[in-house]
Design a protein around this motif. Structure first.
Motif, PDB file in Angstrom:
ATOM      1  N   ALA A  37       9.327 -12.758   1.316  1.00 16.25           N
ATOM      2  CA  ALA A  37       8.655 -12.499   0.042  1.00 16.25           C
ATOM      3  C   ALA A  37       7.269 -11.900   0.262  1.00 16.25           C
ATOM      4  N   GLN A  38       6.533 -12.434   1.222  1.00 12.49           N
ATOM      5  CA  GLN A  38       5.192 -11.923   1.505  1.00 12.49           C
ATOM      6  C   GLN A  38       5.252 -10.467   1.980  1.00 12.49           C
ATOM      7  N   ALA A  39       6.172 -10.189   2.884  1.00 17.33           N
ATOM      8  CA  ALA A  39       6.314  -8.829   3.406  1.00 17.33           C
ATOM      9  C   ALA A  39       6.786  -7.867   2.318  1.00 17.33           C
ATOM     10  N   PHE A  40       7.701  -8.340   1.485  1.00 17.76           N
ATOM     11  CA  PHE A  40       8.237  -7.513   0.403  1.00 17.76           C
ATOM     12  C   PHE A  40       7.136  -7.117  -0.572  1.00 17.76           C
ATOM     13  N   VAL A  41       6.296  -8.079  -0.940  1.00 19.64           N
ATOM     14  CA  VAL A  41       5.212  -7.803  -1.885  1.00 19.64           C
ATOM     15  C   VAL A  41       4.192  -6.851  -1.264  1.00 19.64           C
ATOM     16  N   ARG A  42       3.860  -7.055  -0.005  1.00 23.54           N
ATOM     17  CA  ARG A  42       2.901  -6.142   0.655  1.00 23.54           C
ATOM     18  C   ARG A  42       3.416  -4.706   0.631  1.00 23.54           C
ATOM     19  N   THR A  43       4.711  -4.548   0.882  1.00 23.66           N
ATOM     20  CA  THR A  43       5.306  -3.207   0.869  1.00 23.66           C
ATOM     21  C   THR A  43       5.284  -2.608  -0.525  1.00 23.66           C
ATOM     22  N   ARG A  44       5.607  -3.413  -1.522  1.00 23.42           N
ATOM     23  CA  ARG A  44       5.605  -2.918  -2.900  1.00 23.42           C
ATOM     24  C   ARG A  44       4.198  -2.510  -3.333  1.00 23.42           C
ATOM     25  N   ILE A  45       3.208  -3.266  -2.934  1.00 21.67           N
ATOM     26  CA  ILE A  45       1.822  -2.925  -3.288  1.00 21.67           C
ATOM     27  C   ILE A  45       1.446  -1.576  -2.704  1.00 21.67           C
ATOM     28  N   GLN A  46       1.904  -1.305  -1.504  1.00 23.79           N
ATOM     29  CA  GLN A  46       1.534  -0.068  -0.810  1.00 23.79           C
ATOM     30  C   GLN A  46       2.339   1.141  -1.279  1.00 23.79           C
ATOM     31  N   THR A  47       3.576   0.916  -1.726  1.00 26.11           N
ATOM     32  CA  THR A  47       4.463   2.063  -1.948  1.00 26.11           C
ATOM     33  C   THR A  47       5.003   2.241  -3.367  1.00 26.11           C
ATOM     34  N   ALA A  48       4.947   1.219  -4.205  1.00 26.45           N
ATOM     35  CA  ALA A  48       5.625   1.307  -5.505  1.00 26.45           C
ATOM     36  C   ALA A  48       4.659   1.236  -6.683  1.00 26.45           C
ATOM     37  N   GLU A  49       5.001   1.950  -7.751  1.00 25.99           N
ATOM     38  CA  GLU A  49       4.209   1.913  -8.987  1.00 25.99           C
ATOM     39  C   GLU A  49       4.720   0.771  -9.868  1.00 25.99           C
ATOM     40  N   LYS A  50       4.626  -0.433  -9.353  1.00 26.23           N
ATOM     41  CA  LYS A  50       5.151  -1.597 -10.065  1.00 26.23           C
ATOM     42  C   LYS A  50       4.118  -2.711 -10.079  1.00 26.23           C
ATOM     43  N   GLY A  51       4.196  -3.530 -11.140  1.00 32.13           N
ATOM     44  CA  GLY A  51       3.322  -4.675 -11.260  1.00 32.13           C
ATOM     45  C   GLY A  51       4.015  -5.935 -10.774  1.00 32.13           C
ATOM     46  N   PRO A  52       3.298  -7.050 -10.741  1.00 32.03           N
ATOM     47  CA  PRO A  52       3.822  -8.287 -10.161  1.00 32.03           C
ATOM     48  C   PRO A  52       5.036  -8.879 -10.861  1.00 32.03           C
ATOM     49  N   MET A  53       5.129  -8.741 -12.169  1.00 30.95           N
ATOM     50  CA  MET A  53       6.260  -9.349 -12.867  1.00 30.95           C
ATOM     51  C   MET A  53       7.579  -8.669 -12.503  1.00 30.95           C
ATOM     52  N   LEU A  54       7.527  -7.348 -12.330  1.00 23.58           N
ATOM     53  CA  LEU A  54       8.730  -6.617 -11.949  1.00 23.58           C
ATOM     54  C   LEU A  54       9.093  -6.916 -10.494  1.00 23.58           C
ATOM     55  N   VAL A  55       8.093  -7.022  -9.640  1.00 21.05           N
ATOM     56  CA  VAL A  55       8.334  -7.315  -8.223  1.00 21.05           C
ATOM     57  C   VAL A  55       8.882  -8.741  -8.070  1.00 21.05           C
ATOM     58  N   LYS A  56       8.342  -9.672  -8.859  1.00 26.55           N
ATOM     59  CA  LYS A  56       8.861 -11.041  -8.821  1.00 26.55           C
ATOM     60  C   LYS A  56      10.333 -11.060  -9.228  1.00 26.55           C
ATOM     61  N   GLN A  57      10.669 -10.277 -10.234  1.00 25.80           N
ATOM     62  CA  GLN A  57      12.052 -10.193 -10.685  1.00 25.80           C
ATOM     63  C   GLN A  57      12.949  -9.665  -9.563  1.00 25.80           C
ATOM     64  N   GLU A  58      12.457  -8.666  -8.829  1.00 25.98           N
ATOM     65  CA  GLU A  58      13.216  -8.121  -7.703  1.00 25.98           C
ATOM     66  C   GLU A  58      13.455  -9.193  -6.641  1.00 25.98           C
ATOM     67  N   LEU A  59      12.430  -9.960  -6.341  1.00 28.41           N
ATOM     68  CA  LEU A  59      12.553 -11.020  -5.342  1.00 28.41           C
ATOM     69  C   LEU A  59      13.605 -12.050  -5.751  1.00 28.41           C
ATOM     70  N   MET A  60      13.571 -12.449  -7.007  1.00 31.18           N
ATOM     71  CA  MET A  60      14.514 -13.458  -7.470  1.00 31.18           C
ATOM     72  C   MET A  60      15.943 -12.914  -7.488  1.00 31.18           C
ATOM     73  N   GLN A  61      16.096 -11.621  -7.726  1.00 33.78           N
ATOM     74  CA  GLN A  61      17.420 -11.012  -7.669  1.00 33.78           C
ATOM     75  C   GLN A  61      17.968 -11.034  -6.244  1.00 33.78           C
ATOM     76  N   LYS A  62      17.066 -11.041  -5.275  1.00 35.70           N
ATOM     77  CA  LYS A  62      17.463 -11.104  -3.871  1.00 35.70           C
ATOM     78  C   LYS A  62      17.674 -12.543  -3.414  1.00 35.70           C
ATOM     79  N   GLY A  63      17.501 -13.491  -4.329  1.00 39.32           N
ATOM     80  CA  GLY A  63      17.769 -14.874  -4.011  1.00 39.32           C
ATOM     81  C   GLY A  63      16.568 -15.705  -3.631  1.00 39.32           C
ATOM     82  N   VAL A  64      15.370 -15.136  -3.762  1.00 40.84           N
ATOM     83  CA  VAL A  64      14.161 -15.893  -3.427  1.00 40.84           C
ATOM     84  C   VAL A  64      13.872 -16.892  -4.541  1.00 40.84           C
TER      85      VAL A  64
END
Length: 271
Positions: free
Chosen positions: A118-145
């Motif tokens: 989760a930590q690595a995923f968020v760091r990557t999203r911050i650096q590369t994606a035009e997304k905010g935390p709520m959308l990234v959290k949703q992605e993490l939970m879809q991956k089973g986190v």
């Protein structure tokens, strides 16, 4: 019943796997194959005697090792969540009992850890994606986190990080929507930022920044463009007061002020 290992050969296509041939007193025949790790662990060698229970255990051990190797290969491309690995092994028709053992081993070896993922995923999203935390959290939970782990990870999206990303996204969107009224642009910008997962506080701060940068010349140019387009559409059917009302209503719905609309219609009336 006892069988004796009569021969051990290396597989042609897989040099780390070995074919075990057995002789139970009725001549040599192929018995089973094992990975090099199993061969070494059980010290398999020519003339070694094996009973049926040991042979069954060796086959099970090798099956488990092959499944474990599948998981390792799956992990070699990128980090994975526990749910992703479990789902992959199920797809490969690995027994649930073996999956449980593999997951335990991967956890013990530090090869799977949802917190680190989760930590690595968020760091990557911050650096590369035009997304905010709520959308990234949703992605993490879809991956089973787990929800708690995902929530902690997206704390890396500080207000400043969100604001900077949202400002860049907003500037890009406003450049592409400059033919619309400023009010309509702001409304659509708010919707876009919310859809991208930015917090309400950040959305308000960003739109406030852009409200202070309203370009009157650009607003007038957008109104004229939209007004001319509406005139071409409605002039074949309407004229006079009825035409003006159609234009006025349509421009107002597009977010332009009554004041600017009136000026536009006055100029058109004088032409």
């Amino acid at each position: 019943m006892l069988s004796k290992i009569s021969r051990i050969t290396t597989q042609k296509k897989h040099k780390d796997r070995y074919n075990i041939f057995l002789d139970d007193g009725q001549g040599e025949k192929y018995g089973f194959s094992v990975d090099e790790a199993v061969l070494v662990e059980y010290r398999l060698r020519k003339n070694m005697e094996l009973d049926d229970a040991t042979i069954t255990a060796l086959i099970q051990k090798d099956t488990l090792h092959k499944s474990y190797t599948l998981a390792i290969n799956f992990l070699s491309y990128r980090m994975r969540t526990k749910k992703e690995i479990h789902g992959y092994l199920l797809k490969k028709e690995v027994d649930e009992e073996h999956i449980a053992k593999i997951m335990d081993k991967l956890s013990e070896e530090g090869l799977v850890n949802d917190n680190e993922f989760a930590q690595a995923f968020v760091r990557t999203r911050i650096q590369t994606a035009e997304k905010g935390p709520m959308l990234v959290k949703q992605e993490l939970m879809q991956k089973g986190v787990d929800n708690a782990i995902a929530s902690e990870a997206v704390d890396m999206y500080t207000f400043d990080v969100q604001f900077d990303k949202a400002m860049k996204l907003a500037a890009k969107k406003l450049r592409t929507d400059n033919n619309k009224s400023f009010q309509k642009q702001i409304q659509q910008l708010q919707g876009t930022l919310m859809q991208k997962g930015f917090s309400g506080e950040v959305v308000q701060a960003v739109t406030a920044e852009f409200r202070n940068e309203k370009d009157d010349d650009a607003e007038w140019a957008a109104l004229v463009k939209q007004g001319e387009k509406l005139l071409r559409k409605h002039q074949p059917k309407y004229s006079g007061f009825e035409l003006e009302q159609k234009i006025k209503e349509a421009l107002y719905r597009k977010g332009f002020t009554i004041e600017l609309i009136t000026i536009f219609l006055d100029e058109k009336r004088e032409e």
